[in-house]
Design an enzyme around this catalytic site. Structure first.
Site, PDB file in Angstrom:
ATOM      1  N   GLY A 228     -48.328  10.903  39.998  1.00 52.06           N
ATOM      2  CA  GLY A 228     -49.696  11.392  39.924  1.00 52.06           C
ATOM      3  C   GLY A 228     -50.003  12.261  38.722  1.00 52.06           C
ATOM      4  O   GLY A 228     -51.168  12.614  38.481  1.00 52.06           O
TER       5      GLY A 228
ATOM      6  N   TYR B  34       2.890  11.407 -11.485  1.00 47.73           N
ATOM      7  CA  TYR B  34       2.288  10.485 -10.525  1.00 47.73           C
ATOM      8  C   TYR B  34       1.724   9.272 -11.249  1.00 47.73           C
ATOM      9  O   TYR B  34       1.965   8.121 -10.852  1.00 47.73           O
ATOM     10  CB  TYR B  34       1.195  11.192  -9.732  1.00 47.73           C
ATOM     11  CG  TYR B  34       0.447  10.279  -8.793  1.00 47.73           C
ATOM     12  CD1 TYR B  34       1.070   9.755  -7.658  1.00 47.73           C
ATOM     13  CD2 TYR B  34      -0.888   9.941  -9.034  1.00 47.73           C
ATOM     14  CE1 TYR B  34       0.387   8.916  -6.786  1.00 47.73           C
ATOM     15  CE2 TYR B  34      -1.573   9.101  -8.163  1.00 47.73           C
ATOM     16  CZ  TYR B  34      -0.940   8.592  -7.049  1.00 47.73           C
ATOM     17  OH  TYR B  34      -1.620   7.760  -6.199  1.00 47.73           O
TER      18      TYR B  34
ATOM     19  N   LEU C  43       0.807  -1.218   0.000  1.00 50.70           N
ATOM     20  CA  LEU C  43       0.000   0.000   0.000  1.00 50.70           C
ATOM     21  C   LEU C  43       0.840   1.268   0.000  1.00 50.70           C
ATOM     22  O   LEU C  43       0.302   2.365  -0.218  1.00 50.70           O
ATOM     23  CB  LEU C  43      -0.911   0.022   1.241  1.00 50.70           C
ATOM     24  CG  LEU C  43      -1.637  -1.283   1.594  1.00 50.70           C
ATOM     25  CD1 LEU C  43      -2.464  -1.078   2.861  1.00 50.70           C
ATOM     26  CD2 LEU C  43      -2.524  -1.737   0.445  1.00 50.70           C
TER      27      LEU C  43
ATOM     28  N   HIS D  32     -43.957  13.578  36.983  1.00 56.65           N
ATOM     29  CA  HIS D  32     -43.903  13.416  38.424  1.00 56.65           C
ATOM     30  C   HIS D  32     -45.024  12.474  38.872  1.00 56.65           C
ATOM     31  O   HIS D  32     -45.995  12.255  38.144  1.00 56.65           O
ATOM     32  CB  HIS D  32     -44.033  14.771  39.119  1.00 56.65           C
ATOM     33  CG  HIS D  32     -43.001  15.765  38.694  1.00 56.65           C
ATOM     34  ND1 HIS D  32     -41.655  15.475  38.692  1.00 56.65           N
ATOM     35  CD2 HIS D  32     -43.119  17.052  38.260  1.00 56.65           C
ATOM     36  CE1 HIS D  32     -40.973  16.531  38.282  1.00 56.65           C
ATOM     37  NE2 HIS D  32     -41.845  17.511  38.002  1.00 56.65           N
TER      38      HIS D  32
ATOM     39  N   LYS E 185       2.805   5.218 -10.953  1.00 57.16           N
ATOM     40  CA  LYS E 185       1.882   4.138 -10.623  1.00 57.16           C
ATOM     41  C   LYS E 185       1.881   3.072 -11.724  1.00 57.16           C
ATOM     42  O   LYS E 185       1.823   1.868 -11.446  1.00 57.16           O
ATOM     43  CB  LYS E 185       0.469   4.695 -10.419  1.00 57.16           C
ATOM     44  CG  LYS E 185       0.293   5.412  -9.096  1.00 57.16           C
ATOM     45  CD  LYS E 185       0.513   4.475  -7.915  1.00 57.16           C
ATOM     46  CE  LYS E 185       0.204   5.089  -6.589  1.00 57.16           C
ATOM     47  NZ  LYS E 185       0.448   4.168  -5.452  1.00 57.16           N
TER      48      LYS E 185
ATOM     49  N   ASN F 184     -10.874   7.825  -5.682  1.00 61.84           N
ATOM     50  CA  ASN F 184     -10.692   8.511  -4.401  1.00 61.84           C
ATOM     51  C   ASN F 184     -11.283   7.669  -3.275  1.00 61.84           C
ATOM     52  O   ASN F 184     -12.455   7.312  -3.310  1.00 61.84           O
ATOM     53  CB  ASN F 184     -11.375   9.881  -4.437  1.00 61.84           C
ATOM     54  CG  ASN F 184     -10.773  10.786  -5.485  1.00 61.84           C
ATOM     55  OD1 ASN F 184      -9.645  11.222  -5.356  1.00 61.84           O
ATOM     56  ND2 ASN F 184     -11.526  11.044  -6.546  1.00 61.84           N
TER      57      ASN F 184
END
Length: 370
Positions: free
Chosen positions: A281, A103, A53, A279, A107, A132
């Site tokens: 009741g 580049y 990689l 609450h 590759k 990407n």
């Protein structure tokens, strides 16, 4: 099995090593920029599978492209050829390998070295021309627009867009890692050039638009459809760029003599989630809906749910304890209320199938009595 990962400290490498560990692969060696040539050759000799990689994306000068992308690849495969090894190797290349730039040429050179190794030894090789890649741990302001956009959106930094309609082809890091792992299965058929799927086709403008919606959802509470496909992957990526001090945020708390009510999350087409307290009741509700439906889950306390059909007058009462984890659903045309019949505060989670609309609340007062 001894597995070797070059570029292990990089974006794809760090994610892949986590997936390998989760898959039960314990003998994992790594090559980083700190390794000497002797160290590299030793690790290559011991490997049963190589994930290559490592690569150069942003060099200080163009010569580094050849050294980092072609040179290291040739060092690895030449040593394998010299030692008569047939170690399977995966190379992460780029869709730019077909382009006439430095580049891309580097590759393509790395691919050629892998192909030469294959032809000379018959070894299994896999070349992935990746578009990407996005996901957690990708470095912003480096070679990923998505990473930069996520980082800048979260931190209120400006985003520069030259062309909002510019197309993007994206693959998600989890899909990459899962695909790479399956190659360790000896029954997988070899191929010279491999692909990751799904490939998400989108635009720069759409990515930025979604990220802004993710950010604003903390105030609006309205979430995008973040459970499937590209939006799911992008949302998870976005959240991964939060710093720990950004993990929490406050929502509005409504309180009165009955207790409190808090909205947590709203969806575009499947309602909203909230909770309330009562609450001892105290009775909440006392109304009916024509279309809206709700689900109640008593988390703490003892509750009495009462229902009355607004036309027939039919009456029904249901007692629920927080330890039961029982969901109580309301139906249109039935008035309903909930009373805390215990001695402690009652806490109830609530889902409604639509977002509350003050202009059209679909809520009509109607007392629930026998």
């Amino acid at each position: 099995m001894n597995i070797l990962v070059t570029g292990a400290n990089g974006f794809i490498g760090s994610n892949l090593c986590v997936f390998l560990n989760e898959g039960g692969y314990e003998n994992i060696s790594t090559i980083t920029r700190d390794d000497s040539e002797d160290s590299i050759l030793t690790k290559v000799s011991q490997a049963d599978f190589i994930y290559h990689l490592a690569g150069i994306n942003r060099p200080e000068n163009d010569d580094e492209f050849l050294k980092g992308n072609v040179g290291l690849t040739e060092t690895i495969v030449n040593h394998l050829i010299l030692t008569n090894a047939t170690t399977p190797i995966l190379l992460t290349s780029s869709i730019q390998a077909e382009l006439d730039n430095n580049y891309g040429k580097s590759k393509a050179g790395a691919e050629a070295a892998i192909s030469d190794y294959r032809s000379k030894t018959g070894a299994l090789t896999y070349i992935y021309r990746l578009p990407n890649v996005f996901g957690k741990w990708c470095r912003p302001n480096y070679n990923s627009a998505v990473a930069t956009f996520c980082h800048n959106t979260i931190n209120d930094l400006p985003i520069t867009i030259n062309n909002a309609e510019a197309e993007l082809s994206l693959v998600y890091i989890d899909d990459v890692c899962k695909n790479f792992l399956r190659l360790l299965d000896p029954t997988i058929v070899n191929s010279k050039v491999s692909e990751i799927s799904p490939i998400y086709k989108t635009t720069v403008g759409r990515v930025v638009e979604l990220l802004e919606k993710f950010k604003s959802s903390r105030k609006s509470l309205i979430t995008e459809k973040v459970g499937t496909e590209f939006t799911r992957a992008l949302y998870s990526t976005y959240v991964s760029y939060l710093e720990p001090e950004q993990f929490a945020y406050s929502v509005t708390r409504h309180g009165d003599e009955r207790g409190t009510f808090v909205e947590m999350l709203k969806t575009q087409d499947s309602g909203q989630f909230s909770f309330f307290t009562a609450h001892p009741g105290i009775t909440r509700g006392g109304h009916y809906h024509h279309t809206k439906t709700e689900k109640f889950l008593v988390i703490k306390g003892n509750a009495s749910f009462k229902f009355k059909h607004i036309v027939t007058g039919d009456f029904y009462e249901l007692l629920v304890n927080g330890d039961e984890s029982k969901i109580v659903e309301t139906a249109p045309g039935w008035s309903h209320d909930i009373t805390n019949i215990g001695s402690d505060e009652m806490i109830v989670m609530l889902w409604a199938n639509e977002i509350f609309d003050r202009e059209n609340p679909d809520t009509v007062n109607f007392k629930v009595t026998k």
